[in-house]
Design a protein around this motif. Sequence first.
Motif, PDB file in Angstrom:
ATOM      1  N   LEU A  79       0.837  -1.191   0.000  1.00  0.00           N
ATOM      2  CA  LEU A  79       0.000   0.000   0.000  1.00  0.00           C
ATOM      3  C   LEU A  79       0.873   1.242   0.000  1.00  0.00           C
ATOM      4  CD1 LEU A  79      -2.583  -1.214   2.632  1.00  0.00           C
ATOM      5  CD2 LEU A  79      -2.932  -1.047   0.176  1.00  0.00           C
ATOM      6  N   ASP A  80       0.469   2.241  -0.765  1.00  0.00           N
ATOM      7  CA  ASP A  80       1.184   3.502  -0.865  1.00  0.00           C
ATOM      8  C   ASP A  80       0.767   4.413   0.295  1.00  0.00           C
ATOM      9  OD1 ASP A  80       2.144   6.037  -1.511  1.00  0.00           O
ATOM     10  OD2 ASP A  80       1.643   5.860  -3.631  1.00  0.00           O
ATOM     11  N   PHE A  81       1.750   4.935   1.030  1.00  0.00           N
ATOM     12  CA  PHE A  81       1.452   5.789   2.189  1.00  0.00           C
ATOM     13  C   PHE A  81       0.625   7.015   1.795  1.00  0.00           C
ATOM     14  CE2 PHE A  81       2.504   8.795   5.640  1.00  0.00           C
ATOM     15  CZ  PHE A  81       2.037   8.031   6.701  1.00  0.00           C
ATOM     16  N   HIS A  82       0.739   7.461   0.545  1.00  0.00           N
ATOM     17  CA  HIS A  82      -0.053   8.614   0.096  1.00  0.00           C
ATOM     18  C   HIS A  82      -1.542   8.293   0.028  1.00  0.00           C
ATOM     19  CE1 HIS A  82       3.994   9.824  -1.316  1.00  0.00           C
ATOM     20  NE2 HIS A  82       3.565  10.990  -0.890  1.00  0.00           N
ATOM     21  N   HIS A  83      -1.878   7.020   0.103  1.00  0.00           N
ATOM     22  CA  HIS A  83      -3.272   6.586   0.078  1.00  0.00           C
ATOM     23  C   HIS A  83      -3.811   6.344   1.485  1.00  0.00           C
ATOM     24  CE1 HIS A  83      -3.693   5.340  -4.348  1.00  0.00           C
ATOM     25  NE2 HIS A  83      -2.618   6.101  -4.230  1.00  0.00           N
ATOM     26  N   SER A  84      -3.068   6.756   2.490  1.00  0.00           N
ATOM     27  CA  SER A  84      -3.478   6.525   3.878  1.00  0.00           C
ATOM     28  C   SER A  84      -3.917   7.826   4.542  1.00  0.00           C
ATOM     29  CB  SER A  84      -2.330   5.909   4.668  1.00  0.00           C
ATOM     30  OG  SER A  84      -1.298   6.868   4.854  1.00  0.00           O
ATOM     31  N   TRP A  85      -4.738   7.663   5.588  1.00  0.00           N
ATOM     32  CA  TRP A  85      -5.168   8.810   6.387  1.00  0.00           C
ATOM     33  C   TRP A  85      -5.369   8.324   7.812  1.00  0.00           C
ATOM     34  CZ3 TRP A  85      -4.758  13.544   4.630  1.00  0.00           C
ATOM     35  CH2 TRP A  85      -5.302  14.599   5.358  1.00  0.00           C
ATOM     36  N   MET A 104      -8.046  -1.282   6.655  1.00  0.00           N
ATOM     37  CA  MET A 104      -7.799  -0.447   7.841  1.00  0.00           C
ATOM     38  C   MET A 104      -6.849  -1.202   8.747  1.00  0.00           C
ATOM     39  SD  MET A 104     -11.586   0.890   9.008  1.00  0.00           S
ATOM     40  CE  MET A 104     -11.069   1.841  10.439  1.00  0.00           C
ATOM     41  N   ASP A 105      -6.033  -0.449   9.459  1.00  0.00           N
ATOM     42  CA  ASP A 105      -5.278  -1.032  10.555  1.00  0.00           C
ATOM     43  C   ASP A 105      -5.631  -0.224  11.800  1.00  0.00           C
ATOM     44  OD1 ASP A 105      -3.642   1.292  10.542  1.00  0.00           O
ATOM     45  OD2 ASP A 105      -2.110   0.325   9.306  1.00  0.00           O
ATOM     46  N   LYS A 106      -4.895  -0.398  12.869  1.00  0.00           N
ATOM     47  CA  LYS A 106      -5.292   0.288  14.108  1.00  0.00           C
ATOM     48  C   LYS A 106      -5.019   1.789  14.090  1.00  0.00           C
ATOM     49  CE  LYS A 106      -1.127  -0.813  16.745  1.00  0.00           C
ATOM     50  NZ  LYS A 106      -0.687   0.518  17.096  1.00  0.00           N
ATOM     51  N   ASP A 107      -4.312   2.288  13.074  1.00  0.00           N
ATOM     52  CA  ASP A 107      -3.974   3.706  13.008  1.00  0.00           C
ATOM     53  C   ASP A 107      -4.451   4.417  11.745  1.00  0.00           C
ATOM     54  OD1 ASP A 107      -2.443   3.756  15.459  1.00  0.00           O
ATOM     55  OD2 ASP A 107      -0.909   2.635  14.371  1.00  0.00           O
ATOM     56  N   TYR A 108      -4.533   3.683  10.636  1.00  0.00           N
ATOM     57  CA  TYR A 108      -4.784   4.323   9.343  1.00  0.00           C
ATOM     58  C   TYR A 108      -5.897   3.640   8.559  1.00  0.00           C
ATOM     59  CZ  TYR A 108      -0.365   6.779   9.932  1.00  0.00           C
ATOM     60  OH  TYR A 108       0.640   7.581  10.402  1.00  0.00           O
ATOM     61  N   ILE A 109      -6.569   4.468   7.764  1.00  0.00           N
ATOM     62  CA  ILE A 109      -7.442   3.987   6.706  1.00  0.00           C
ATOM     63  C   ILE A 109      -6.628   4.074   5.431  1.00  0.00           C
ATOM     64  CG2 ILE A 109      -9.391   4.722   5.255  1.00  0.00           C
ATOM     65  CD1 ILE A 109     -10.934   5.266   7.847  1.00  0.00           C
ATOM     66  N   TRP A 110      -6.647   2.993   4.649  1.00  0.00           N
ATOM     67  CA  TRP A 110      -5.917   2.927   3.374  1.00  0.00           C
ATOM     68  C   TRP A 110      -6.957   2.927   2.260  1.00  0.00           C
ATOM     69  CZ3 TRP A 110      -0.607   2.990   3.613  1.00  0.00           C
ATOM     70  CH2 TRP A 110      -0.058   2.801   4.892  1.00  0.00           C
ATOM     71  N   ALA A 111      -6.906   3.916   1.381  1.00  0.00           N
ATOM     72  CA  ALA A 111      -7.915   4.107   0.350  1.00  0.00           C
ATOM     73  C   ALA A 111      -7.397   3.726  -1.030  1.00  0.00           C
ATOM     74  CB  ALA A 111      -8.365   5.566   0.338  1.00  0.00           C
ATOM     75  N   ASP A 112      -8.312   3.697  -1.994  1.00  0.00           N
ATOM     76  CA  ASP A 112      -7.943   3.384  -3.377  1.00  0.00           C
ATOM     77  C   ASP A 112      -7.514   4.623  -4.154  1.00  0.00           C
ATOM     78  OD1 ASP A 112     -10.380   4.661  -3.652  1.00  0.00           O
ATOM     79  OD2 ASP A 112     -11.192   3.214  -5.090  1.00  0.00           O
TER      80      ASP A 112
END
Length: 77
Positions: A3-9, A65-73
Amino acid sequence: MMLDFHHSWPYERVASDIYFEECPFCHASPVLLPLKREAVERAFEAIKTPVVMPCCHERIVIETMDKDYIWADQTLR
């Protein structure tokens, strides 16, 4: 899957509610995400989960999702 970190929040969890401190699109703050418990469970299992931001109506498809971030498309940062 890489997963690309730029796709996380980052998100915060308060009881069963999921919040973004700031919307990645319109920068509203804070934003309660309209996610039911079942949707969060699916996202943790890496099942694509759509969510519409209540502040600006932008649509995100959560890849996982993990415990800290949502990973989007899509890019969020």
